[in-house]
Structures are given as C-alpha cells and as structure tokens.
Scaffold this motif. Structure first.
Motif, mmCIF file in Angstrom:
data_model
loop_
_atom_site.group_PDB
_atom_site.id
_atom_site.type_symbol
_atom_site.label_atom_id
_atom_site.label_comp_id
_atom_site.label_asym_id
_atom_site.label_seq_id
_atom_site.Cartn_x
_atom_site.Cartn_y
_atom_site.Cartn_z
ATOM 1 N N ILE A 8 19.078 -3.376 -8.375
ATOM 2 C CA ILE A 8 18.111 -2.294 -8.138
ATOM 3 C C ILE A 8 17.807 -2.188 -6.645
ATOM 4 C CG2 ILE A 8 16.028 -3.680 -8.479
ATOM 5 C CD1 ILE A 8 16.533 -0.083 -9.711
ATOM 6 N N ARG A 9 17.879 -3.300 -5.935
ATOM 7 C CA ARG A 9 17.709 -3.240 -4.477
ATOM 8 C C ARG A 9 18.870 -2.468 -3.843
ATOM 9 N NH1 ARG A 9 14.864 -5.636 -0.548
ATOM 10 N NH2 ARG A 9 13.911 -7.165 -1.955
ATOM 11 N N ALA A 19 20.785 2.324 -1.056
ATOM 12 C CA ALA A 19 21.746 3.425 -0.911
ATOM 13 C C ALA A 19 21.025 4.764 -0.859
ATOM 14 C CB ALA A 19 22.749 3.402 -2.063
ATOM 15 N N VAL A 20 20.051 4.948 -1.743
ATOM 16 C CA VAL A 20 19.298 6.206 -1.761
ATOM 17 C C VAL A 20 18.545 6.395 -0.459
ATOM 18 C CG1 VAL A 20 17.385 7.431 -2.855
ATOM 19 C CG2 VAL A 20 19.115 6.315 -4.271
ATOM 20 N N GLN A 21 17.841 5.367 -0.024
ATOM 21 C CA GLN A 21 17.017 5.481 1.175
ATOM 22 C C GLN A 21 17.864 5.672 2.432
ATOM 23 O OE1 GLN A 21 14.598 1.958 1.025
ATOM 24 N NE2 GLN A 21 13.467 2.639 -0.780
ATOM 25 N N PRO A 29 6.591 -10.974 -11.154
ATOM 26 C CA PRO A 29 7.448 -10.974 -9.964
ATOM 27 C C PRO A 29 8.331 -9.731 -9.870
ATOM 28 C CG PRO A 29 7.455 -13.146 -10.994
ATOM 29 C CD PRO A 29 6.767 -12.221 -11.942
ATOM 30 N N ARG A 30 8.833 -9.249 -10.989
ATOM 31 C CA ARG A 30 9.692 -8.059 -10.961
ATOM 32 C C ARG A 30 8.874 -6.825 -10.590
ATOM 33 N NH1 ARG A 30 14.104 -6.492 -14.682
ATOM 34 N NH2 ARG A 30 15.186 -6.312 -12.681
ATOM 35 N N ALA A 31 7.656 -6.711 -11.110
ATOM 36 C CA ALA A 31 6.803 -5.576 -10.741
ATOM 37 C C ALA A 31 6.533 -5.591 -9.241
ATOM 38 C CB ALA A 31 5.496 -5.625 -11.526
ATOM 39 N N ALA A 32 6.282 -6.770 -8.679
ATOM 40 C CA ALA A 32 6.064 -6.883 -7.234
ATOM 41 C C ALA A 32 7.324 -6.491 -6.472
ATOM 42 C CB ALA A 32 5.642 -8.307 -6.881
ATOM 43 N N HIS A 33 8.482 -6.852 -6.999
ATOM 44 C CA HIS A 33 9.757 -6.500 -6.365
ATOM 45 C C HIS A 33 9.958 -4.989 -6.354
ATOM 46 C CE1 HIS A 33 13.950 -6.836 -5.181
ATOM 47 N NE2 HIS A 33 14.323 -6.180 -6.268
ATOM 48 N N ARG A 58 7.681 -2.703 -6.413
ATOM 49 C CA ARG A 58 6.748 -2.131 -5.440
ATOM 50 C C ARG A 58 7.261 -2.354 -4.020
ATOM 51 N NH1 ARG A 58 0.607 -2.026 -5.311
ATOM 52 N NH2 ARG A 58 1.308 -0.240 -4.120
ATOM 53 N N GLU A 59 7.805 -3.517 -3.760
ATOM 54 C CA GLU A 59 8.343 -3.818 -2.428
ATOM 55 C C GLU A 59 9.470 -2.841 -2.069
ATOM 56 O OE1 GLU A 59 11.378 -6.958 -0.391
ATOM 57 O OE2 GLU A 59 10.462 -7.499 -2.318
ATOM 58 N N LEU A 60 10.258 -2.439 -3.058
ATOM 59 C CA LEU A 60 11.364 -1.508 -2.808
ATOM 60 C C LEU A 60 10.877 -0.089 -2.531
ATOM 61 C CD1 LEU A 60 13.951 -2.647 -5.518
ATOM 62 C CD2 LEU A 60 13.959 -3.154 -3.062
ATOM 63 N N GLY A 61 9.616 0.189 -2.841
ATOM 64 C CA GLY A 61 9.069 1.506 -2.554
ATOM 65 C C GLY A 61 8.694 2.325 -3.767
ATOM 66 N N PHE A 62 8.881 1.784 -4.957
ATOM 67 C CA PHE A 62 8.443 2.499 -6.156
ATOM 68 C C PHE A 62 6.922 2.414 -6.268
ATOM 69 C CE2 PHE A 62 12.837 1.359 -7.195
ATOM 70 C CZ PHE A 62 13.324 2.593 -7.577
#
Length: 375
Positions: free
Chosen positions: A79-80, A85-87, A109-113, A115-119
């Motif tokens: 997902i990262r 790629a999109v960004q 931890p996945r929810a935090a991840h 959010r970190e990616l920008g969702f």
C-alpha cells in the motif's frame, strides 16, 4: 448551441485494487484472489499507467479514492508503493483521500500507517453487525471484528464511513444501524442487497422482495435521520461536514481519472463536438499487457442525461443553470415537457433552476431518467 464551459483540469482520481481475500456471493466487481507475483506485477503496471495519465491530463487533485476489491488487503509495503506511485505522478487530494477497508485487516498500527501515507478517510465494509447476516453474505469477518475495526479507525483520527447492506432476509436492521452509529462513524452508506447476474447469489436463486427492499429503504432513512444524520444522496447519510467529497464529484457529473484494472474514468474529451470521454480499463490480465480499455465518447446530449441520472440521486438535486452552462445547451428548455410531466406525477420538484427528485421519484429513478433519454 452555445459553447460548453467544462473545467479542463481533472480534480478527482479513483484507483482500483482488484485483490480480495475471498469473493463475496453478491459481488459483481472486478475482483480476484492474490497469487504469487500478481500484486508485484500490478504495482509495476500501476506506476506506468499513473505516469501516462500525468502526461495526458492537466491535474489538480481535490480527492483520491482507493477502492476495490479490498485495498487494505495489500501488505503495508504494497500500500505504501501504491500511494507513492500515485503521489509521485499524479499528486494527492487536497480535500480528501479515502481508503476502502475490510474489518478483518484493521489493527491500530495499520491504521496509523494508513494515516502516515496520507489517507484521512476510511470507508469500512461492515455490511452488518449481526453474525447470522454476515455468514449469509459470505463475509470473512464477524460482528466483533467489525466493531473493533470501526472503534480502532475512529480512534486513529480517520474520518470513518460504514457500509451497510439492507433488505437481507432476517437482518436486524435497527440494531445494525444503531450499533454502527454508536461506534462513532460520521457517515453511513446503506445499499439494498442487489442480485446481479453471474454472481454466486444469482446462481443460487437468491431473491430480494420489493417489499423488503422498500421497507429497508424507508426504515434506514427514518432511523438515521432520527440519529442526527442527513440523507444527502439516495443511499448515503452523513453528519454535518462528513459527506464523501469524492463521491459527490461522481453525482455532480465532474471528470475524474480511473487508474488500475477495471477502473472507470470520466475524462475531458479534447475533441471537437464531444464534451467528455468515458473509459473503462480492461480486467487485470489484459491490463497488465497494456491493452486499452473500452472508450465511450460523450456528446452534449449524453452528458446531460448522464448528469441528470447522477444528479437526481442527490437530495438537493441538480442546478439546471449550471448543467446548461457545462453542457452548452438550455436544459430546461430542451427537456421542459419531460420535466413538467414528471412534476405533475409527483416524481420531480422544480424550484427555479433547481430540479430534484421526490422520495417517490427516487424509488423509480430509472424510469424517470428513461423519459429524458427518450425525449
């Protein structure tokens, strides 16, 4: 016909992730289970397609919606890679970035991840909070997992929308709705169980009665509006400020990019005599080889009827003056006889330039729009 005034800049992006842990018996989307090497090939091709789109269209994204399939079924590094790629090629939504999520894939931890990616928004496929209903629907999660997932996502700071399916035989709809609202979601999408050709439910001969469909349709509105949610579209309810900005772009007839296998896009045409172009990408294996999708040129007449079909799904309806400006035709004059006929039947209401469907009109919206198509 005067000059159409369409925005040439694309402001919305849909990304399709076709992978699911299993295929639900009611699903007719382009989905498949993952196999060795398939996700890696998908991500490589996605990066190439994103680069091509960035070279083809003027972009200034307001919203990004990553749907499926089950995007949250992708591993953290996958997902990262998708988000990167999109960004890198297309940018990221200034107003909203949504990730579709299966309850069985959620952890703190996945929810935090994510959010970190920008969702900043999660659309969660809860479908029901009743275990018997979930088993009937072929869902892999149970009610406890769904509750825990929504609680975790709300606690992470994401704006959370919960999906429900209604008109399921034996479903405790009241407790499903109250239970989901009690978990703290700000948005609810409530879709009637629909039996699509080619699905497992169709092969089994599962049916949904019109009485059950109507009861679920009306009871959902009664409950959610009583709980502080406003119905802003046929199947969608939100607390103040929680509407899906991305889906509003569809209902308002805006252009958007479609990225990924099976993804649909609505693009500026760039061709004289056409307003826009719709394109649906091929399924995964053809898409991986670089095959092009099905292209449908859209002229002014088709643009207007499409916009009416989508816009009349909204509670506020559609502004005929705005639609006339975008399409380059006087919509109120062109379809005046149809509008007057539908108003007299109690299916539409016209207030100045604003045209909207009544509750009865919503129930037979396909018939209402068919009259515009046949005008």
């Amino acid at each position: 016909m005067r000059q159409a005034e369409l925005d040439s800049v694309v402001r919305h992006l849909y990304v399709h992730v076709p992978f699911c842990p299993s295929i639900c018996p009611y699903c007719d989307f382009h989905v498949l289970t993952r196999r060795a090497g398939l996700v890696e090939a998908y991500l490589e091709r996605l990066d190439q397609e994103a680069a091509r789109l960035s070279e083809t269209y003027a972009l200034d994204l307001d919203t990004v919606y990553v749907g499926g399939g089950t995007p949250s079924f992708l591993r953290d590094d996958e997902i990262r890679a998708l988000a990167t790629a999109v960004q890198r090629h297309l940018g990221w939504g200034r107003l909203e970035n949504t990730l579709e999520i299966n309850p069985g894939t959620v952890s703190a931890p996945r929810a935090a991840h994510w959010r970190e990616l920008g969702f900043d928004r999660a659309s969660v496929g809860v479908q029901s909070l009743d275990d018997t209903t979930l088993r009937f629907l072929g869902r892999q999660h149970d009610a406890a997992q769904a509750r825990e997932a929504v609680t975790t996502l709300v606690g992470s700071g994401l704006r959370v929308s919960g999906d429900l399916i209604t008109a399921v035989p034996g479903q405790p709809l009241d407790s499903d709705i109250r239970g989901l609202v009690d978990l703290g979601v700000g948005h609810v999408s409530a879709y009637t169980l629909t039996i699509e050709p080619g699905t497992e439910f169709a092969r089994r001969g599962v049916n949904v009665s019109e009485d059950d469909e109507r009861e679920g349709f009306e009871r959902t509105e009664e409950l959610l509006t009583g709980l502080g949610f406003a119905r802003y579209e046929v199947s969608n309810y939100a607390r103040t400020g929680q509407q899906s900005r991305h889906n509003l772009a569809y209902w308002q007839g805006r252009t958007y990019l479609g990225l990924g296998p099976g993804a649909a896009g609505h693009y500026p045409a760039g061709t004289e005599g056409l307003l826009t172009t719709r394109c649906t990408n091929p399924h995964l294996h053809e898409w991986l080889t670089g095959q092009t999708g099905e292209v449908q040129p859209v002229d002014a007449t088709e643009y207007v009827t499409d916009a009416l079909f989508m816009g009349l799904r909204l509670k506020d309806g559609i502004d005929l003056s705005d639609l006339s400006r975008r399409a380059g035709m006087d919509v109120a004059q062109e379809y005046g006889a149809v509008i007057r006929r539908q108003v007299s039947r109690g299916l539409l209401v016209q207030d100045g330039a604003q045209l909207r469907a009544t509750p009865q009109g919503w129930w037979v919206l396909n018939q209402v729009v068919a009259e515009f198509l046949n005008a």
